[in-house]
Design a protein around this motif. Structure first.
Motif, PDB file in Angstrom:
ATOM      1  N   GLY A  55      27.314  82.486  20.638  1.00 62.27           N
ATOM      2  CA  GLY A  55      25.899  82.446  21.081  1.00 62.27           C
ATOM      3  C   GLY A  55      25.974  83.383  22.441  1.00 62.27           C
ATOM      4  O   GLY A  55      25.192  83.608  22.668  1.00 62.27           O
ATOM      5  N   ASP A  56      27.079  83.213  23.115  1.00 62.65           N
ATOM      6  CA  ASP A  56      27.376  83.719  24.447  1.00 62.65           C
ATOM      7  C   ASP A  56      27.998  85.327  24.326  1.00 62.65           C
ATOM      8  O   ASP A  56      27.478  86.170  24.795  1.00 62.65           O
ATOM      9  N   HIS A  94      23.714  78.199  27.149  1.00 59.61           N
ATOM     10  CA  HIS A  94      24.898  79.160  27.902  1.00 59.61           C
ATOM     11  C   HIS A  94      24.470  79.612  29.354  1.00 59.61           C
ATOM     12  O   HIS A  94      25.308  80.173  29.868  1.00 59.61           O
ATOM     13  N   GLN A  95      23.113  79.752  29.673  1.00 64.38           N
ATOM     14  CA  GLN A  95      22.892  80.417  30.958  1.00 64.38           C
ATOM     15  C   GLN A  95      22.256  79.286  31.844  1.00 64.38           C
ATOM     16  O   GLN A  95      21.940  79.453  33.166  1.00 64.38           O
ATOM     17  N   LYS A  96      22.492  78.036  31.323  1.00 64.06           N
ATOM     18  CA  LYS A  96      22.154  76.827  32.352  1.00 64.06           C
ATOM     19  C   LYS A  96      20.944  76.974  32.938  1.00 64.06           C
ATOM     20  O   LYS A  96      20.995  76.755  34.336  1.00 64.06           O
ATOM     21  N   LEU A 152      20.763  88.006  20.119  1.00 62.40           N
ATOM     22  CA  LEU A 152      21.032  88.633  21.292  1.00 62.40           C
ATOM     23  C   LEU A 152      20.417  87.871  22.748  1.00 62.40           C
ATOM     24  O   LEU A 152      20.759  88.586  23.406  1.00 62.40           O
ATOM     25  N   SER A 153      20.151  87.002  22.501  1.00 66.74           N
ATOM     26  CA  SER A 153      19.377  86.326  23.703  1.00 66.74           C
ATOM     27  C   SER A 153      20.383  86.002  24.955  1.00 66.74           C
ATOM     28  O   SER A 153      20.032  86.238  26.121  1.00 66.74           O
ATOM     29  N   CYS A 154      21.736  85.931  24.843  1.00 65.78           N
ATOM     30  CA  CYS A 154      22.626  85.740  25.715  1.00 65.78           C
ATOM     31  C   CYS A 154      23.376  87.118  25.934  1.00 65.78           C
ATOM     32  O   CYS A 154      24.515  86.742  26.638  1.00 65.78           O
ATOM     33  N   ALA A 169      22.614  77.611  14.094  1.00 64.60           N
ATOM     34  CA  ALA A 169      22.641  76.795  15.124  1.00 64.60           C
ATOM     35  C   ALA A 169      24.118  76.708  15.809  1.00 64.60           C
ATOM     36  O   ALA A 169      24.236  76.896  16.946  1.00 64.60           O
ATOM     37  N   LYS A 170      24.881  76.563  14.790  1.00 61.76           N
ATOM     38  CA  LYS A 170      26.396  76.568  15.257  1.00 61.76           C
ATOM     39  C   LYS A 170      26.594  77.939  15.838  1.00 61.76           C
ATOM     40  O   LYS A 170      27.461  77.975  16.970  1.00 61.76           O
ATOM     41  N   ALA A 171      26.274  79.022  15.330  1.00 64.95           N
ATOM     42  CA  ALA A 171      26.594  80.186  16.067  1.00 64.95           C
ATOM     43  C   ALA A 171      26.012  80.639  17.100  1.00 64.95           C
ATOM     44  O   ALA A 171      26.609  81.335  17.980  1.00 64.95           O
ATOM     45  N   LYS A 172      24.963  79.656  17.466  1.00 61.13           N
ATOM     46  CA  LYS A 172      24.320  79.888  18.939  1.00 61.13           C
ATOM     47  C   LYS A 172      25.296  79.128  20.192  1.00 61.13           C
ATOM     48  O   LYS A 172      24.900  79.202  21.122  1.00 61.13           O
TER      49      LYS A 172
END
Lengths: 332, 298, 308
Positions: free
Chosen positions: A91-92, A122-124, A169-171, C208-211
């Motif tokens: 995700g990151d 991921h971006q805290k 793509l959010s992170c 969700a896991k992939a996030k």
């Protein structure tokens, strides 16, 4: 360190079921350069999705098991990482888009929260900041930000896939794995989503693995192409190499299965037969019983890897004796 | 004893539309140790029911009071001991098997034929008929199954026949819903169209084409229902509304033995275990069958 | 939301009317004459006839039903043949006891079964899962009246920790509540496990896991809420079974609830009381299902937005 973003070597993945062992992936080697797109092409059951899930380390276990090989992301071996480290990467650094947008979103959580979740992890950042960023992501994929509070069932299929893309793509990941991102969509929506992905890839400077069985999509988006059959890469090269000088009979078969709009007299020539039983792969070349060029040696021996230049290779017995063998284009 | 959740589970099983071949199902079922244990136990019970007269004499051991031998603990002459009237508990359990299995099977057959018929025509014809049948069934489903059975026996009087009617009728809505779902899942498929195209009438289409293709989930459901019916029969007998004494019935044995549990707990031990094993074995088989029919979802 | 609830209540009305009609009809099949039962052996034929006329027993069943319903809407369910007290007062007196028993049983079941079901699903085929599922199946297969007797033998007669029956304070609630809870605990555990297994195979769990969502959060936040939707249906249905089970459990533990009242009334051929008890049970079951449907709408946004 080379500029390889992703490097997979000799990946072997099995599914161990009550009925036997499925050799889903049998020694795959692929690489993706920074900012480049690799098209992973093959029919259903070839092992494309399994390869993709291996990169995410999301193979369902049991029954799935990564037996051997290595997967390096920016030089880090993903297969040796602990779950907690993987959670930081997923995700990151690397994200994935799943095939069916209708089922890829959690039905009981608002789309805004689903996007914001990755950002918060991921971006805290705090809840309100993440929600703000989630709305921005929605705008980027072409959905009004004020729809963040709605649930997935309130969106159409194409819109849902946009939301899935926004989550991925959010992170700002370095690598995006897209598993048949347009297959489940209407044809007109497919083009829009593909266009969006292409633009975003350039905007975010991502590397991408695009899984598809549609060579048209490959031609439009990809820099490199890998053709997968029965768990192996049977041909790989740059887009030009594979499209202009087809080497593997299977690749040729794939091209012959596409209707030629310019020449209506041209007959479709589908590949005959079905993919071999994954529980019981043949001893020699897996494509042997469907291949028009099959020779006795193909039945008993695994085909060798034959290189044509720096980037283009094929796994086929045809080129062992004569490097300049020419496929006849499927015409008798 | 009822279970609408079983109805729902079976309906889901139907919706998966994965119809496996009989041989395939048996091969997978054989691999399930629990299902095989269940099968073994129920065969043992069937054996006991069929050969009851050879195992124990009905009049002498199961019915006749023998005050001299009352409340004897298990021994070599009375393996499960004797009850408050000096009757051999083992003999009564063996003969009780007959009642439980017989009443269980008959009640499920009643429910299956009436409920199945209603469900089949509701699913096949749809429209108003379907609506009317389903609304009536909703009313039946609004009363918890065992309470409905109790009410019916309370009105008709306690007897083996009324017990079968009560348990049978209270299971009708479940079967109707399951068969309806099964019919709905196949009725629009092409082989039905094909049968209609060659001029088969509705009766032939339903009996020859629709039902055989939706049999598997119905069998699973019926198996589980025999289990819950056996439980229901003994429940009714326990509260005095089922099989009447001195006829040996497991639930009835528990009811009369209740007064002696302080000093003679084996009196309630063995009849209770008989119920548990009979019901459990059928549940194990039903579960195993369901998994074998839908391997994805173990 | 209000529209949804109102709609559900509205849908309940014809079903409840149907239930009263059905139960009234079944009970009317009871042989024997109420008037001679009330007046006893020594009554003259004349006085029996008089009472029959007075009670309306000579009218057709349909007329009697309409009269009964007329009373029911005003809370009048007739008088007991045995005691002469009104059915409604008797039921009102017993209802809280059955309510306490069944609600504590369902509460106990949910408390035990949901965590076990979730853990079983996340550790599918582990020893915990295998043993747990076998115990659950045995639990479903045990008749509650027998389990009740065993618990009395063990915890009351042998250990002396709890009373073997009656209703004196909280301590006497424990054994019957546990007895009643066993079957539904087993059943809800099985449903939670299987719906959880279904949910954790869904694509959105992979999303969700992939996030990068951690395993525990995936289970707690993404999977559980979805898995609870079918589990809640089963909890509602189990409540119906529990009400039926209450009849047996109350008999075993001499618990003065409606279930026991019903059994006693059947034995005394006290039909107004039987009729009243069954109708109250059915109404309770319908109300529970109504509550379940409302809960549903809170958990599943797809239902909520259909009615907003």
């Amino acid at each position: 360190m080379s500029d390889k973003l992703l490097k997979i070597e000799d990946l072997v993945v099995h599914y161990i079921t009550d009925d036997g062992v499925v050799e889903a992936v049998n020694g795959v080697n692929i690489g993706v350069d920074r900012g480049k797109t690799l098209g992973l092409v093959g029919e259903t059951g070839a092992g494309k999705t399994t390869t993709a899930l291996s990169i995410m380390r999301l193979i369902p276990h049991p029954p799935g098991k990564i037996v051997s090989g290595s997967i390096e992301l920016e030089g880090t071996d993903l297969l040796s990482l602990k779950e907690s480290r993987l959670e930081k990467i997923r995700g990151d650094v690397v994200s994935m888009i799943f095939q069916d947008p209708m089922t890829a979103l959690n039905p009981v959580i608002t789309v805004g929260d689903q996007i914001a979740e990755a950002i918060m992890i991921h971006q805290k950042v705090g809840q309100s900041k993440a929600a703000q960023k989630a709305r921005e992501m929605l705008e980027i994929v072409g959905i009004p930000g004020n729809r963040a509070g709605e649930y997935p069932h309130q969106f159409s299929g194409g819109m849902k896939q946009r939301v899935v893309i926004a989550i991925a793509l959010s992170c700002n990941p370095k690598l995006l794995i897209a598993d048949e991102p347009t297959t489940a969509l209407d044809v007109t929506i497919q083009a829009q989503v593909l266009e969006l992905m292409k633009n975003l890839k350039d905007k975010f400077q991502m590397g991408m693995v695009l899984i598809t069985h549609d060579l048209g999509v490959v031609a439009e988006v990809c820099d490199d192409v890998a053709i997968m059959y029965a768990g192996r890469i049977v041909e790989q090269g740059t887009l030009e190499e594979v499209f202009n000088t087809v080497k593997h009979p299977y690749t040729e078969g794939l091209f012959n299965s596409i209707p030629n709009i310019d020449d209506r007299r041209d007959k479709l020539k589908p590949i005959r037969g079905l993919m071999s039983d994954p529980y019981n792969l043949p001893k020699g070349c897996s494509f042997y019983d469907r291949c028009d060029y099959a020779m006795p040696v193909c039945e008993t021996q695994k085909p060798p890897k034959i290189h044509f230049g720096e980037t283009h290779f094929v796994e086929c017995h045809l080129y062992q004796e004569q490097q300049d063998f020419k496929l006849n284009g499927g015409k008798e | 004893m009822s279970n609408k959740s079983e109805v729902i589970a079976t309906e889901n099983l139907i919706k998966t539309k994965k119809r496996s071949q009989g041989a395939d199902v048996w091969r997978r079922l054989k691999k399930s140790p629990t299902a095989m244990i269940g099968l073994g136990i129920i065969i043992l019970f069937l054996f006991m029911a069929v050969f009851a007269p050879m195992i124990a004499d009905y009049d002498d051991e199961a019915i006749k009071m023998n005050i001299k031998e009352r409340l004897q603990p298990p021994s070599s002459t009375h393996v499960f001991g004797t009850d408050e009237f000096g009757r051999d508990i083992f003999a009564r359990i063996v003969w009780g098997t007959r009642i439980s299995l017989f009443v269980g099977l008959i009640s499920v057959s009643i429910a299956l034929s009436i409920g199945g018929f209603l469900g089949a025509i509701a699913g096949y014809y749809g429209g108003r008929l379907d609506n009317a049948i389903m609304r009536v069934l909703d009313v039946l489903l609004a009363i918890p199954t065992i309470l409905l059975a109790i009410t019916i026996v309370a009105a008709l009087g306690a007897s083996v026949l009324n017990l079968m009617i009560a348990v049978g009728v209270s299971n009708i809505p479940g079967f109707a819903r399951v068969v309806r779902a099964a019919v709905l899942s196949v009725k629009d498929e092409e082989f039905i169209e094909a049968a209609r195209a060659i001029g088969a009438n509705d009766f032939i289409i339903i009996t020859r084409h629709v039902l055989p293709n939706s049999m598997a989930p119905i069998i699973v459901f019926a198996t589980l229902k025999v289990a819950s019916s056996i439980m229901g029969i003994s429940s009714l007998s326990f509260i005095g509304l089922g099989v009447q004494p001195p006829t040996p019935e497991w639930g009835g044995m528990l009811a009369s033995g209740r007064a002696y549990i302080r000093d003679y707990m084996y009196i309630v031990m063995f009849p209770g275990l008989a119920i548990v094993f009979a019901v459990l074995s059928l549940n194990l088989i039903g579960d195993g069958l369901r998994d074998a029919l839908d391997p994805k979802l173990k | 939301m209000t529209r949804y609830i109102l709609r559900r209540i509205f849908m309940m009305i014809p079903v409840m009317l149907g239930v009263t009609l059905l139960v009234f009809f079944i009970i009317s099949l009871t042989p024997g004459d109420a008037a001679s039962m009330i007046l006893g052996q020594e009554a003259t034929e004349e006085s029996i006839q008089e009472l029959r006329e007075e009670m309306g027993l000579n009218d057709p069943t349909a007329v009697q039903y309409v009269r009964y319903m007329g009373g029911l809407f005003q809370g009048d369910m007739g008088r007991s043949y045995a005691t002469g007290k009104t059915v409604s007062s008797e039921i009102a007196q017993r209802f809280p006891n059955t309510f306490v028993l069944t609600v504590s049983a369902i509460f106990l079941s949910v408390l035990i079964s949901i965590p076990i079901g979730v853990v079983s699903a996340t550790k599918q085929y582990s020893i915990f899962d295998n043993v747990g599922m076998i115990i659950a199946l045995v639990g479903i297969s045990m008749p509650s009246f027998w389990t009740g007797l065993l618990l009395i033998i063990a915890f009351s007669l042998t250990l002396g920790w709890f009373p073997s029956g009656g209703m004196e304070g909280f301590i006497s609630l424990i054994l019957p509540a546990f007895t009643l809870a066993i079957a539904s605990t087993a059943s809800i555990t099985r449903t939670t496990r299987s719906s959880m297994l279904e949910v954790i195979r869904q694509d959105y769990i992979n999303t969700a896991k992939a996030k990068g969502v951690s395993k525990n959060v995936v289970i707690r936040k993404h999977a559980l809420k979805n898995a609870l939707i079918p589990a809640i249906t089963v909890i509602g249905l189990e409540f119906g079974i529990l009400l039926g089970g209450a009849v047996l459990t109350e008999t075993v533990f001499s618990w003065p609830g409606i279930g026991r009242l019903m059994v006693e009334s059947i034995q005394r051929k006290d039909t107004p009381m039987v009729l009243g008890s069954v109708i109250v049970f059915a109404l309770a079951f319908s109300v529970v299902n109504l509550i379940i449907d409302i809960l549903y709408a809170f958990i599943d946004p797809r239902i909520k937005s259909n009615y907003s």
